[in-house]
Design an enzyme around this catalytic site. Sequence first.
Site, PDB file in Angstrom:
ATOM      1  N   HIS A 145      28.549  63.007  86.061  1.00 62.27           N
ATOM      2  CA  HIS A 145      29.250  62.607  84.836  1.00 62.27           C
ATOM      3  C   HIS A 145      30.612  63.311  84.811  1.00 62.27           C
ATOM      4  O   HIS A 145      30.747  64.428  84.320  1.00 62.27           O
ATOM      5  CB  HIS A 145      28.404  62.993  83.623  1.00 62.27           C
ATOM      6  CG  HIS A 145      28.762  62.261  82.367  1.00 62.27           C
ATOM      7  ND1 HIS A 145      30.037  62.211  81.866  1.00 62.27           N
ATOM      8  CD2 HIS A 145      27.988  61.537  81.512  1.00 62.27           C
ATOM      9  CE1 HIS A 145      30.033  61.504  80.742  1.00 62.27           C
ATOM     10  NE2 HIS A 145      28.813  61.074  80.514  1.00 62.27           N
ATOM     11  N   GLU A 249      32.279  57.733  86.667  1.00 57.93           N
ATOM     12  CA  GLU A 249      31.054  58.437  87.026  1.00 57.93           C
ATOM     13  C   GLU A 249      30.305  57.713  88.147  1.00 57.93           C
ATOM     14  O   GLU A 249      29.852  56.596  87.967  1.00 57.93           O
ATOM     15  CB  GLU A 249      30.148  58.540  85.791  1.00 57.93           C
ATOM     16  CG  GLU A 249      30.887  59.017  84.538  1.00 57.93           C
ATOM     17  CD  GLU A 249      30.116  58.739  83.255  1.00 57.93           C
ATOM     18  OE1 GLU A 249      28.867  58.722  83.290  1.00 57.93           O
ATOM     19  OE2 GLU A 249      30.756  58.529  82.206  1.00 57.93           O
TER      20      GLU A 249
END
Length: 276
Positions: A145, A249
């Site tokens: 992330h 991501e």
Amino acid sequence: MAATGGAAATSVVVLDRGNNTTCTINLHGATVVSWRVNNQEQLFVRSIRGGVSFVFPQYGAWSFGAQHGFARITRWNLERPPERLHNGDVEAIFSLMDNEFTRSMWNYQFRITYRLILREKELHFHIGVYNPSKELSFTFNLLLHTYLKVPDVRRCQITGLHGCTFIDKTRDGAIYQEGREVVAVNEWTDRIYQHTPQEHIVTNVVSGRKMRIHKYNFPDTVIWNPWVDKAREITDFGDDEFPNMLCVEAGHVSSPVILLPGTAFEASQIMQMGDH
């Protein structure tokens, strides 16, 4: 589990390549909380969010535990402290294995190694997930992330998404196909692009440069920005900060990885700071 080699008391590990090029990892979650190239921060970071966090074994809401899984809220082990390689790069290895806390949510044996290499203008992430069980398979999601720091998200363009299908989480998970050659973000965006190529280039990151993201065994790319209304709903996030971040991501989330007993899964990402 204490970290090895006198680092038991520390919670932060720094890779320092010299020339004000550093990478800082918090052992809580093995979160990369800073990546500086010539003293320029590349990541958007706030006290409890940002940087690069490690999403495992679940992406998104999870009925058994915390959103995005337990890896990012568990203390990791420093398997190998930062070490300078012959070419001047610096590497460190982190690990996580099942314990009482993880088994209370997800009753499987596992072992993860997470190797970070800091180069002159690159940061390499190498992940191995191993299933030591003799009889049980397990399934999982995995995602890095990553919050990029940008001067103005509205001026960023992302390559490598044209023609890909995406799950639009802002529209109840409806599936669309991307028609744009390059993708810009001008509104609340939360999309899982599927079967994306191995490389994306993001323009107009820090100092107007390009960021090249190269990924291996991560078939999905999530693009996220909360925009103004959603930013208000997020704690530890200024209402006016959304223009300064863009999440790109690399993940394996739209379908899970199935890991058979005694086997391993490997994935990696390289972030490379380019020119203007």
